[in-house]
Design an enzyme around this catalytic site. Structure first.
Site, short mmCIF file in Angstrom:
data_model
loop_
_atom_site.label_atom_id
_atom_site.label_comp_id
_atom_site.label_asym_id
_atom_site.label_seq_id
_atom_site.Cartn_x
_atom_site.Cartn_y
_atom_site.Cartn_z
N CYS A 19 0.82 -1.21 0.04
CA CYS A 19 0.01 -0.01 0.00
C CYS A 19 0.87 1.29 0.08
O CYS A 19 1.56 1.58 1.02
CB CYS A 19 -0.96 0.09 1.30
SG CYS A 19 -2.10 1.33 1.13
N CYS A 34 -0.94 5.47 -40.78
CA CYS A 34 0.36 4.96 -40.75
C CYS A 34 1.26 5.59 -41.34
O CYS A 34 2.46 5.87 -40.99
CB CYS A 34 0.30 3.57 -41.54
SG CYS A 34 -0.47 3.98 -43.18
#
Lengths: 450, 443
Positions: free
Chosen positions: A149, A363
């Protein structure tokens, strides 16, 4: 429903045995808000979850106090799909005895489901001994040590404050093994430089398994009006623990490192980090995890999300002919290697399927502006790969919005790579044998006529 | 007096009170913030985007959609308005299905384009408060603009922005041109056209003189003498006649007048409409008239076009809209005669077929009952002001120059381009840039 849960509707057996802890499937809910109460854990089991790691218990005394402002922050993808979540919630803020009573009742009613209890008490032997005895009385299947934690509790010398010091991990794990026979899972924090150090420490302390990753230190957003990090508490913020789909790649690498390292190989792993679909679970397990723990997916979509995980994993196992999860656990781990062992003679080229192409040109923009100028754009927006420029970086594949439209074709032996003018050889050559490597083995180069 | 859809003749008040409001509300209600974000997320931010190429005003569509997606719709509006000062109206009236949205790659991918028009409206609606542009320092030059429609307003705004003083002359009692008088009501609700004109003029430097037209108090010579340059954007004043027997009977009207009356009506229930309405033509004007006649309560409306559906000027979307509102579309039929005793009673059509020598009548005829006929078979320039013509319109260069020095033209009155609002805006803008360059000695 029953069929689905028992896995009998599909051929594959999803049954999981982790450290001898049985569960009908490998999907456990991680220690977190969804597992904080009896009512929710019962509902989770009814929805189909194979196991639950109960939200972390602390020692008896005045209950933990949480903030009463926002506890979560998030980042989003398109259509506000939640990709990453962070939180500043602490361990359970309900009295220890209430949690213990509920755990006992739930375990009694669901004997076939795994029930692990997450623990975090001060770094002294007595509090650990004491709480272990209490947990044992509940009939729970095991304990998970919360050494991860990252907020709040760490400031009080617990959680990540332990998990970041291997010696402490070893010491506390040793106490737990000394005072209890329950299977012990050590939950690791990713907020360290090398995940192997805490994993080895857990092993030395006698841990039966590790679970990872706990959440990552994070600030998810900054409020630009208040000039404060979010979640914002009365004009201030603190780092929270980051989880969800966005952390999966980080978690997978850490799981793989433990699975393949000589020192830690064979140490059972319960994988945590962004598991959202059956595929995520299959990937973690292929890398060596014995099961997976889920939190953010449940917090985003509710407990029902496990049903897709069950049906999906089962269908995939059927398709692949895997009869049980142990058939594929760890199969990908040996394929994780160092860069120096990659075959530098392996050559692929991008190929654009013109039937699938929608001519968005992403692309082209990506390749032209930021990569290798290896895509050509015609007047009428037809995009083609220039094999003599393409280094097969895969960026075009990654930015293409149509899945499967751009693929990588592997060049066969003796085929010429138009970029280098070299023939693809029949054997493979890694950096260790490469002539450009000053420390390469000269014999390899001589044999190959280099 | 209460009428119904089947009351004979041309009468008002065919519908109940609420029906008018429902029928003439926004065709596409505005997107709310959430809808806009969801819609914007679908844009792929294409390289050299096809939508941008398809837009006559070349709006940077991927950029403005990304600006919406990132929570800055005001910046998105500025991206749009930079290229198209009437981006608000164009968002409402552009046939996006044949322009930007037709070429959207998501139309290719999924048959569902990004809703560019609706996103453009979302952004521009956010900018209708304070005017986002400021004028350059005064140049001391003066430009006359004839016509306060899309072409003239676009030219005037761009010229004013560059610091020139502009005087717009318009024949009508209100500015806006076809935006104000020629577009179906459900495409421009809440007096948007007038509000947009007011907002556009708030850049300053533009004087509007209404009720003045060439041949009606103005001459091109006088304008040329009084101003440093003239831009003609007066549209098409004339309407083609049917040219068939009986076309002067009562009830035979120009569709543009009907549309204009409808737009200017303060109470739609007072507008008379026929029980049997026939609209002749196949363009946007024909569809706008036919649909609105139906929405006003006509019992039946037929839209009759002499060629096939594929040749109609109205887009597939417009045709489907008409059909969905109950308009019957009849193709391959050409008007032969208008029958009736004083007032129209029937229209006679001849069936046509496409043959080797073009369109020919098949010899078969039919009649449609009609008490109101709207002609929508094209508009004409009228007086060409002695300028060189191309076809039946003023011949212009790429930058709007006419055959006369110092006179530019654009919009429907000028050659080239589709007769669309967005084309007119582009031509007005480009002519303004050329006028500016010329006046500043760069041309």
């Amino acid at each position: 429903m029953k069929d689905l849960l028992n896995g009998t509707r599909y051929g594959a057996d999803l049954h999981s045995n982790f450290l001898g802890i049985e569960s009908p499937n490998p999907f456990w809910l991680a220690s977190a808000p969804p597992t904080d109460k009896e009512v929710n854990v019962r509902r989770a089991y009814e929805a189909g979850w194979g196991g639950v790691v109960w939200k972390t218990l602390g020692e008896a005394g005045p209950p933990v106090v949480n903030v009463s402002g926002p506890r979560y922050g998030a980042i989003f993808g398109a259509d506000r799909r939640l990709l990453g979540l962070n939180n500043i919630e602490l361990i359970t803020d309900r009295p220890l005895e209430v949690n213990l009573e509920e755990i006992a009742r739930v375990k009694r009613d669901y004997p076939d489901r795994a029930l692990i209890v997450s623990l975090m008490v001060p770094c002294e032997e007595e509090p650990w001994r004491k709480i272990l005895k209490e947990v044992e009385l509940t009939g729970a299947d095991g304990v998970e040590l919360n050494f991860g934690c990252p907020h709040g509790m760490a400031e009080r010398g617990m959680g990540a404050a332990v998990g970041q010091v291997p010696e402490y991990i070893e010491m506390v794990t040793g106490w737990v093994k000394k005072h209890s026979n329950l299977p012990c899972i050590v939950k690791l924090t990713p907020n360290i430089s090398n995940i192997l150090m805490p994993a080895q420490a857990a092993m030395r302390g006698g841990a039966d398994a590790v679970s990872l990753i706990n959440t990552i230190n994070s600030i998810t957003s900054v409020n630009l009006d208040a000039m404060s990090p979010e979640p914002m508490i009365d004009g201030m913020g603190t780092h929270g623990g980051y989880c969800g789909p966005a952390v999966k790649p980080i978690a997978m690498n850490m799981v793989a490192e433990i699975a393949r390292s000589q020192d830690t190989k064979g140490l059972p792993i319960s994988a945590i980090g962004g598991v959202t679909t059956w595929r995520d679970a299959a990937e973690f397990m292929a890398l060596g995890a014995g099961n997976v723990q889920v939190c953010t997916a449940a917090m985003t979509y509710g407990f029902k999300v496990v049903q897709e995980m069950i049906s999906g994993l089962s269908q995939w196992m059927d398709e692949k002919g895997y009869e049980s999860t142990s058939d594929f656990i760890g199969l990908a781990a040996p394929k994780v290697t160092d860069w120096q062992h990659l075959n530098l003679d392996f050559v692929t080229k991008a190929e654009i399927n013109q039937d699938d192409c929608i001519s968005c040109g992403r692309c082209f923009a990506a390749c032209e502006d930021t990569s290798h100028q290896a895509i050509e754009m015609s007047e009428d927006r037809v995009f083609t790969v220039k094999d003599d420029e393409c280094v097969a970086c895969n960026l075009c594949v990654n930015v293409c919005p149509v899945e499967g439209c751009i693929t990588m074709r592997q060049l066969g032996v003796d085929e010429i790579d138009e970029r280098t003018g070299m023939k693809v050889p029949a054997d493979k050559r890694t950096w260790l044998e490469h002539p450009n490597n000053p420390s390469a083995d000269p014999n390899t180069c001589i044999i190959r006529g280099q | 007096m209460t009428n119904s859809q089947s009351t004979p003749g041309i009468v008002p008040n065919r519908l109940s009170g609420d029906a008018y409001g429902d029928n003439f509300s926004d065709l596409h209600p505005p997107l709310n913030d959430h809808e806009a974000l969801v819609a914007a997320d679908r844009c792929y931010f294409c390289h050299d985007a096809p939508c941008m190429e398809a837009c006559p005003t070349t709006i940077d569509i991927p950029l403005f959609i990304r600006q919406i997606a990132t929570g800055t719709p005001e910046a998105a509006a500025k991206t749009i308005l930079n290229q198209n000062i009437l981006g608000g109206m164009c968002a409402r009236v552009c046939p996006t299905e044949t322009l930007c949205e037709e070429v959207c790659v998501r139309e290719t991918a999924e048959g569902k384009p990004v809703v560019i028009g609706e996103l453009q409206r979302y952004a521009t609606d956010k900018a209708m408060g304070a005017h986002p542009f400021t004028r350059a320092a005064s140049t001391g030059k003066s430009v006359a603009v004839v016509g306060a429609g899309p072409a003239g307003l676009s030219a005037a705004h761009r010229l004013a922005m560059h610091g020139h003083d502009v005087v717009i002359y318009d024949a009508r009692p209100k500015a806006g041109g076809l935006n104000e008088f020629g577009i179906a009501s459900y495409k421009s609700t809440n007096d948007f056209a007038a509000r947009e004109v007011e907002w556009l003029l708030s850049i300053g430097g533009i004087t509007v003189k209404l009720g003045q037209a060439l041949g009606n108090g103005l001459t091109l010579d006088k304008l040329s003498a009084d101003h440093d340059a003239v831009f003609l954007g007066m549209g098409l004043a004339g309407v083609n006649a049917l040219g068939v027997e009986g076309d002067d009977k009562d009830g035979v009207l120009d569709a543009v007048d009907f549309i204009s009356d409808l737009r200017q009506a303060s109470d739609l229930s007072t507008l008379p409409v026929g029980r049997h309405v026939v609209v002749i033509g196949g363009g946007m004007t024909a569809v706008d008239a036919a649909v609105q006649a139906k929405l006003l309560g006509a019992e039946d409306v037929a839209l009759v076009y002499r060629r096939g559906r594929d040749r109609m000027g109205a887009s597939k979307f417009e045709q489907d809209l008409a059909a969905s509102k109950g308009v019957r579309i009849i193709t391959h039929a050409s008007p032969k005669a208008v029958h009736g005793n004083g007032a129209v009673r029937e229209v006679e059509f001849a069936y046509t077929a496409d043959g080797a020598d073009g369109l020919a009548e098949t010899g078969e005829v039919f009649r449609l009952p009609a008490d109101q006929v709207f002609k929508a078979i094209g508009q004409t320039l009228g007086d060409g002001q002695g300028l060189e013509l191309e076809g039946r319109k003023i011949s212009i260069s790429m930058t709007g120059r006419t055959s006369r020095a110092g006179v530019w033209a654009g919009g429907d009155c000028a050659s080239g381009g589709d007769d669309l609002t967005v084309t007119a805006v582009a031509e007005g803008r480009d002519a303004a840039e050329d006028i500016h360059a010329t006046l500043m000695g760069e041309g």
